[in-house]
Write an enzyme that holds these catalytic residues in place. Structure first.
Site, PDB file in Angstrom:
ATOM      1  N   SER A  16      68.986  41.447  29.743  1.00 24.55           N
ATOM      2  CA  SER A  16      69.615  42.610  29.585  1.00 24.55           C
ATOM      3  C   SER A  16      69.455  42.589  31.252  1.00 24.55           C
ATOM      4  O   SER A  16      68.270  42.244  31.365  1.00 24.55           O
ATOM      5  CB  SER A  16      70.364  43.792  29.217  1.00 24.55           C
ATOM      6  N   SER A 140      59.722  52.871  38.546  1.00 23.35           N
ATOM      7  CA  SER A 140      60.640  53.049  39.259  1.00 23.35           C
ATOM      8  C   SER A 140      60.474  54.165  40.053  1.00 23.35           C
ATOM      9  O   SER A 140      59.234  54.821  39.815  1.00 23.35           O
ATOM     10  CB  SER A 140      61.698  53.756  37.975  1.00 23.35           C
ATOM     11  N   TYR A 153      61.294  60.108  30.600  1.00 28.40           N
ATOM     12  CA  TYR A 153      61.074  58.721  31.147  1.00 28.40           C
ATOM     13  C   TYR A 153      60.199  58.546  32.715  1.00 28.40           C
ATOM     14  O   TYR A 153      59.642  57.959  32.727  1.00 28.40           O
ATOM     15  CB  TYR A 153      62.844  58.257  32.051  1.00 28.40           C
ATOM     16  N   LYS A 157      56.774  56.726  33.500  1.00 25.83           N
ATOM     17  CA  LYS A 157      56.596  55.979  34.322  1.00 25.83           C
ATOM     18  C   LYS A 157      55.611  56.258  34.927  1.00 25.83           C
ATOM     19  O   LYS A 157      54.663  55.649  36.097  1.00 25.83           O
ATOM     20  CB  LYS A 157      58.471  55.659  35.048  1.00 25.83           C
ATOM     21  N   THR A 188      72.673  47.624  36.433  1.00 26.91           N
ATOM     22  CA  THR A 188      73.023  47.841  34.946  1.00 26.91           C
ATOM     23  C   THR A 188      73.417  48.610  33.928  1.00 26.91           C
ATOM     24  O   THR A 188      73.430  49.547  33.840  1.00 26.91           O
ATOM     25  CB  THR A 188      71.525  47.665  34.608  1.00 26.91           C
TER      26      THR A 188
END
Ligand code: NDP
Length: 267
Positions: A16, A140, A153, A157, A188
């Protein structure tokens, strides 16, 4: 001739988004890609989208399954080794700290941090033995600045940066390059696949991602960064400025992020 001609590039999360775009870009540049993720039919779709599909290999892998990771590394080494590992597989989050179960924090760390450590550690001795190798990890902008709804998250990261700074110091003299890529918003399905506070899929699309950088554009920039032997890069639109703001004007950044949160606190 391209720098990537006949290089073996192992991409996780190739079913993906960014992973798929990287597979298309590397195969176009003449590389042989090993495409990993859990969803085999989506990996086969990526394979069909690549230049020279017959040259590309589908290797189904759940990166959180440590035994399968060891087995997959043996398989890849038996196929002739890897020049570039792209640690791209990842899961995002859409929930406030107040409304997030502990299990969500653990899941995010498992996929975004521990799985990267395990795969990197397992392939590393083989790269050292062959005298060269690049490890590219997709962090990120949230790996540098924690935005609202992404505490777990962002933490997962951020952890990658400490790990790869140390690894780079320990292994660059052995021919191992470590590049950490910090994308901003990329168009995305990441929001769709993100975890909500109860651990269910968020299942919605974010306007920020929909209006973000095109994944194929990002992939081209990542290939250039590898060629230029960069160690850490930031790619995106306006949001990339958050990294500099945090360093030089942290109070202003806090106000901006708080304002953004208060515009939609029930997201
Ligand atoms: P997608 O949701 O489109 O892709 C995520 C990929 O990770 C899928 O291929 C998925 O494959 C794979 N994956 C998830 N869990 C596992 C697992 N346990 N084992 C193996 N593969 C897994 O998101 P993106 O392409 O946007 O994200 C790719 C990377 O880029 C992530 O690390 C993300 O954090 C990072 N990133 C993305 C940004 C964005 O705005 N899109 C911004 C900054 C960073 P499958 O489900 O088949 O296993």
């Amino acid at each position: 001739m391209s720098d990537f001609n006949n290089k073996v590039v192992w991409i996780t999360g190739a079913s993906s988004g960014i992973g798929r775009a990287l597979a298309i870009a590397f195969s176009h540049a003449g590389a042989k890609c090993i495409l990993s993720a859990r969803n085999t039919s989506a990996l086969e779709e990526t394979q069909r989208m690549c230049t020279n599909p017959d040259k590309q290999v589908v290797l189904q892998l759940d990166v959180t399954d440590e035994q399968r990771v060891e087995y997959a590394v043996r398989e890849v080494v038996d196929l002739g080794g890897v020049d570039i590992l792209i640690n791209n597989a990842g899961v995002s989050q859409r929930s406030t700290v107040e409304k997030t179960d502990m299990s969500v924090y653990r899941s995010l760390m498992e996929v975004n941090y521990f799985a990267v450590v395990k795969l990197t550690k397992t392939i590393l001795p083989h790269m050292i033995k062959q005298g060269q190798g690049s490890i590219v990890t997709i962090s990120s902008i949230a790996g540098k600045v924690g935005p609202p709804y992404r505490a777990g998250y962002a933490a997962s990261k951020h952890a990658l940066h400490g790990f790869f700074d140390s690894l780079r110091a320990e292994t660059s003299h052995k021919g191992i390059r470590s590049l950490v890529v910090c994308p901003g918003y990329i168009n995305t399905p990441i929001a769709h696949n993100a975890l909500a506070g109860d651990g269910e899929k968020y299942n919605k699309r974010d306007a920020e991602n929909a209006n973000g950088l095109d994944a194929n554009d990002l992939a081209q920039r990542i290939l250039k960064a590898i060629k230029k032997k960069k160690t850490e890069v930031y790619f995106g639109k306006f949001e990339v400025n958050a990294v500099r703001l945090k360093r030089f004007l942290p109070g202003i950044l806090t106000k901006m992020l708080s304002k953004k949160f208060l515009e939609d606190p029930e997201k």
